[in-house]
Design a protein around this motif. Structure first.
Motif, mmCIF file in Angstrom:
data_model
loop_
_atom_site.group_PDB
_atom_site.id
_atom_site.type_symbol
_atom_site.label_atom_id
_atom_site.label_comp_id
_atom_site.label_asym_id
_atom_site.label_seq_id
_atom_site.Cartn_x
_atom_site.Cartn_y
_atom_site.Cartn_z
ATOM 1 N N ALA A 166 -0.591 -9.471 -4.149
ATOM 2 C CA ALA A 166 -2.275 -9.774 -4.181
ATOM 3 C C ALA A 166 -2.303 -9.977 -2.149
ATOM 4 C CB ALA A 166 -2.563 -11.273 -4.439
ATOM 5 N N GLN A 167 -0.618 -10.429 -2.038
ATOM 6 C CA GLN A 167 -1.542 -10.389 -0.667
ATOM 7 C C GLN A 167 -0.098 -9.753 -0.174
ATOM 8 O OE1 GLN A 167 -1.307 -13.935 1.862
ATOM 9 N NE2 GLN A 167 -2.698 -14.511 -0.426
ATOM 10 N N ARG A 168 -0.480 -8.372 -0.679
ATOM 11 C CA ARG A 168 0.609 -7.078 0.587
ATOM 12 C C ARG A 168 0.095 -7.002 1.422
ATOM 13 N NH1 ARG A 168 -2.429 -5.881 -4.232
ATOM 14 N NH2 ARG A 168 -3.809 -3.834 -4.125
ATOM 15 N N ARG A 169 -1.396 -6.151 1.506
ATOM 16 C CA ARG A 169 -2.410 -6.331 2.842
ATOM 17 C C ARG A 169 -1.924 -7.665 3.555
ATOM 18 N NH1 ARG A 169 -6.534 -5.474 5.950
ATOM 19 N NH2 ARG A 169 -6.328 -3.285 6.572
ATOM 20 N N GLU A 170 -1.980 -8.424 3.902
ATOM 21 C CA GLU A 170 -1.637 -9.548 4.509
ATOM 22 C C GLU A 170 -0.088 -9.521 5.132
ATOM 23 O OE1 GLU A 170 -3.637 -10.166 2.204
ATOM 24 O OE2 GLU A 170 -4.805 -11.680 2.294
ATOM 25 N N LEU A 171 0.829 -9.336 3.978
ATOM 26 C CA LEU A 171 1.717 -8.640 5.242
ATOM 27 C C LEU A 171 2.214 -7.759 6.005
ATOM 28 C CD1 LEU A 171 4.452 -9.167 2.252
ATOM 29 C CD2 LEU A 171 4.264 -10.658 4.061
ATOM 30 N N ASP A 172 1.452 -7.003 5.826
ATOM 31 C CA ASP A 172 0.831 -5.468 6.604
ATOM 32 C C ASP A 172 0.901 -6.166 7.822
ATOM 33 O OD1 ASP A 172 2.192 -3.131 5.263
ATOM 34 O OD2 ASP A 172 0.834 -2.731 4.649
ATOM 35 N N VAL A 173 -0.494 -6.926 7.888
ATOM 36 C CA VAL A 173 -0.723 -6.819 9.217
ATOM 37 C C VAL A 173 -0.024 -8.422 9.800
ATOM 38 C CG1 VAL A 173 -3.264 -8.130 10.246
ATOM 39 C CG2 VAL A 173 -3.613 -7.436 7.897
ATOM 40 N N LEU A 174 0.704 -9.220 8.611
ATOM 41 C CA LEU A 174 1.287 -10.275 10.000
ATOM 42 C C LEU A 174 2.777 -9.283 10.549
ATOM 43 C CD1 LEU A 174 1.943 -12.502 7.015
ATOM 44 C CD2 LEU A 174 1.319 -12.663 9.266
ATOM 45 N N THR A 175 3.014 -7.957 10.267
ATOM 46 C CA THR A 175 3.996 -7.607 10.953
ATOM 47 C C THR A 175 3.271 -7.594 12.781
ATOM 48 O OG1 THR A 175 2.764 -5.568 10.176
ATOM 49 C CG2 THR A 175 4.280 -5.869 9.653
ATOM 50 N N VAL A 176 2.188 -7.024 12.930
ATOM 51 C CA VAL A 176 1.825 -7.149 14.611
ATOM 52 C C VAL A 176 2.527 -9.093 14.569
ATOM 53 C CG1 VAL A 176 0.119 -5.328 14.303
ATOM 54 C CG2 VAL A 176 -0.331 -7.526 13.958
ATOM 55 N N GLY A 177 2.266 -9.785 13.650
ATOM 56 C CA GLY A 177 2.476 -11.050 14.878
ATOM 57 C C GLY A 177 1.520 -11.937 14.340
ATOM 58 N N ASP A 178 1.842 -13.367 14.512
ATOM 59 C CA ASP A 178 0.845 -14.393 14.320
ATOM 60 C C ASP A 178 -0.253 -14.507 14.424
ATOM 61 O OD1 ASP A 178 2.738 -15.401 11.857
ATOM 62 O OD2 ASP A 178 2.833 -16.888 11.614
#
Lengths: 354, 256
Positions: free
Chosen positions: A232-244
């Protein structure tokens, strides 16, 4: 849907999904057909279909062969698929959460923490000791989970002590220290409870060999919870790659996603460790291969890690029980044999990138 | 109408006061540039206004206190491009710009056709559509900066916060990016609040300037009012000559 610019957004491609399903089915049939008694793959496939309610086809297998298939091999292969899928998924989630290509349930100390939990339960359980093939106590995954969370918290705190500019290696060094510390605790417990040594040891080398449906049922609920939360968090993990900070600017709550993912990945690791013992490197080989082949988006890495991780471990288990002749090779030895060289390659690549 | 209204903004980082009582207004459609020496608190103030750092005081965006906006709502109101955004390894330009649509995508949902169309439109308008299928890390500094802007514009926010968007660029690309921002501001009625180091260039593009020194506002007004020899000598500890140019004062450092 490619638009004017001709680029499809990142995500799970149908071809890769199909490839993953095929890999799982092939690992399943190979794992069932090969062994001390060889069974015809076609008959195995038919018997698998017969497990579907309402299907009753003629497979040509004898009653004894069917028993070997459904009571001995099937739970073992299914457990291998579940454990491999969980370890690979947990590894991918840790890599995303820590933005660290070297993160893995074992290198972070999570597996050692879960191992300490399991050893504590087996060692301190008075009276029923000694039988390595006994059913796993239901309390084992709970203790493993507690140990896993303790370990990941220690590793994180210790790794953070290096300050803001910590390199990927700092976290892993912290994980190694935590692993050693928890392993020492585990050795102490084993020394103090020599009567349960045999049982602990057989579990350490991997319990897949003695797996029954009981083990599958113990691990299944944890596997489902972990998979649902992490996927369920898979898209969040993609966004997290740009930094917190950028992720916050895009409307996410990075710290909340991070805690949720760490707890879920640790739960999955604990469940896997509690039924399978310490199996290393699956959490690093599989996600990295998926990243190289299918692209850097977690929307494809996570689901593909579940499928290919399961297939990989089921095949590694097949190798473990057939390659050594009469004596089985511990499955952890097989995965380490492939995993350690792979890890060195990943280390070199990540050093080159930074 | 005020797009950004800041009153008595104070930010502490690790116990140190970085921003110490800043008042600032940006009217809707206006371009305000914050200048100041290193360590004056420019970036920190910008991050607090964007809701990325805890602060005390008041920050209102289009009349609503920023801490009362839900995270996703805030991301649709104000978009920030940080000084040197992280470039995720392997990510395609298109996927990077698509991250800007995050505040429009439901937690378990996926990008809609409208999201994809919005990104294509933005990439086209920034003249980077031809890079859509390339990895972001393979682009040059100027091209990357335009992709960072594309991601921010894809957020569809009316307020744009840019932290030194030109610091990594040569003067030709600096001008190109600033002209681009000015054009987009007109086309999309954007409000622009940015920080910059190059004083002459900053003065040429900004409607108004704010000079920060030691966490507080030292001067505010038009470029002519802020970029004076006295102001710069006092707060930058530098000797400069300020010459009247076609589009505002030209600041020339002079060896003392």
């Amino acid at each position: 849907m490619p638009g004017r610019v001709g680029v499809r957004p990142a995500g799970l491609r149908a071809g890769w999904l199909a490839g993953g399903v095929v890999a799982v089915l092939m690992a399943l049939i190979a794992g069932l057909a090969f062994g001390s008694v060889a069974l015809p793959p076609g008959g195995v496939a038919v018997e698998l279909l017969n497990l579907v309610p309402g299907v009753d086809l003629h497979s040509g297998l004898t009653a004894r062969e069917v028993a070997i298939l459904t009571e001995l091999r099937l739970p073992r292969v299914v457990l291998g698929l579940l454990v491999g899928g969980l370890l690979a998924l947990a590894g991918a989630a840790y890599q995303g959460v820590f933005r660290n290509p070297l993160a893995d349930p074992h290198l972070l100390g999570v597996a050692a923490g879960a191992g300490l939990g399991v050893t504590a339960v087996i060692s301190l359980r008075a009276g029923t000791a000694g039988d390595a093939t006994a059913n796993l106590p239901v309390g084992v995954p709970v203790a493993a989970f507690a140990g896993a969370l303790l370990a990941v918290a220690l590793t994180w705190l210790l790794g953070a002590a290096g300050g803001r500019d910590r390199s990927p290696a700092t976290l892993i060094l912290a994980g190694v220290a935590v692993s050693s510390f928890l392993a020492a605790g585990q050795t102490y417990l084993m020394q103090q409870h020599v009567d349960t040594l045999r049982e602990v040891y057989s579990w350490l080398l991997g319990r897949l060999a003695t797996a029954g449906w009981h083990d599958v049922l113990i691990v299944l609920p944890y596997a489902v919870i972990t998979a649902v939360i992490v996927l369920a968090q898979r898209r969040e993990l993609d966004v997290l790659t740009v930094g917190d900070e950028e992720a916050t600017g895009l409307g996410l709550h990075p710290q909340r996603s991070r805690y949720l993912l760490i707890v879920a990945a640790s739960l999955g690791t604990a469940a896997a460790v509690s039924v399978s013992g310490l199996i290393g490197f699956v959490g690093i080989i599989v996600p990295h291969t998926m990243r190289l082949l299918a692209g850097p988006s977690y929307r494809s890495i996570l689901p593909l890690s579940v499928l290919f991780g399961g297939a990989f471990l089921a095949l590694a288990d097949l190798l473990a029980r057939t390659a050594g002749g009469q004596a089985e090779i511990p499955i952890g030895v097989v995965t380490a044999f492939f995993g350690a060289p792979f890890f060195i390659v990943v280390l070199r690549r990540s050093r080159g990138a930074s | 109408m005020t797009a950004v209204r800041v009153r008595d903004l104070r930010v502490r980082l690790d116990g140190t006061v970085i921003v110490d009582g800043v008042d600032l207004d940006v009217a809707r459609g206006e371009w305000v540039t914050v200048i100041g020496p290193n360590g004056a608190g420019k970036s920190t103030a910008l991050r607090a206004i964007g809701g990325l750092l805890p602060f005390t005081g008041t920050v209102e965006l289009d009349g609503t206190p920023v801490d009362r906006l839900h995270r996703r709502e805030r991301a649709r109101t104000i978009a920030t491009v940080s000084q040197s955004p992280t470039v995720p390894p392997g990510m395609l330009v298109f996927d990077y710009a698509l991250l800007g649509r995050t505040p429009y995508i439901a937690p378990l949902g996926r990008e809609s056709a409208a999201d994809l169309a919005a990104v294509e439109e933005v990439l086209g308008s920034l003249d980077v559509a031809r890079f859509a299928g390339r990895r972001l890390e393979t682009l040059s500094g100027g091209e990357r900066q335009r992709v960072f802007l594309a991601r921010a514009l894809a957020q569809g926010a009316g307020i744009l916060l840019l932290d030194e968007p030109t610091s990594a660029l040569d003067i030709g690309h600096q001008q190109e990016v600033l002209e681009l921002i000015d054009r987009l501001r007109g086309e999309r009625s954007l409000t622009v609040l940015m920080t910059m180091h190059d004083l002459t260039t900053a003065g040429e593009y900004a409607d108004r300037m704010v000079l920060l020194a030691e966490g507080a506002v030292a001067a505010a007004g038009t470029a002519r009012e802020v970029l004076t020899e006295d102001n710069l000598a006092k707060h930058y500890r530098v000797r400069v000559r300020v010459i009247e140019g076609d589009h505002g004062p030209l600041v020339v450092p002079v060896r003392s």
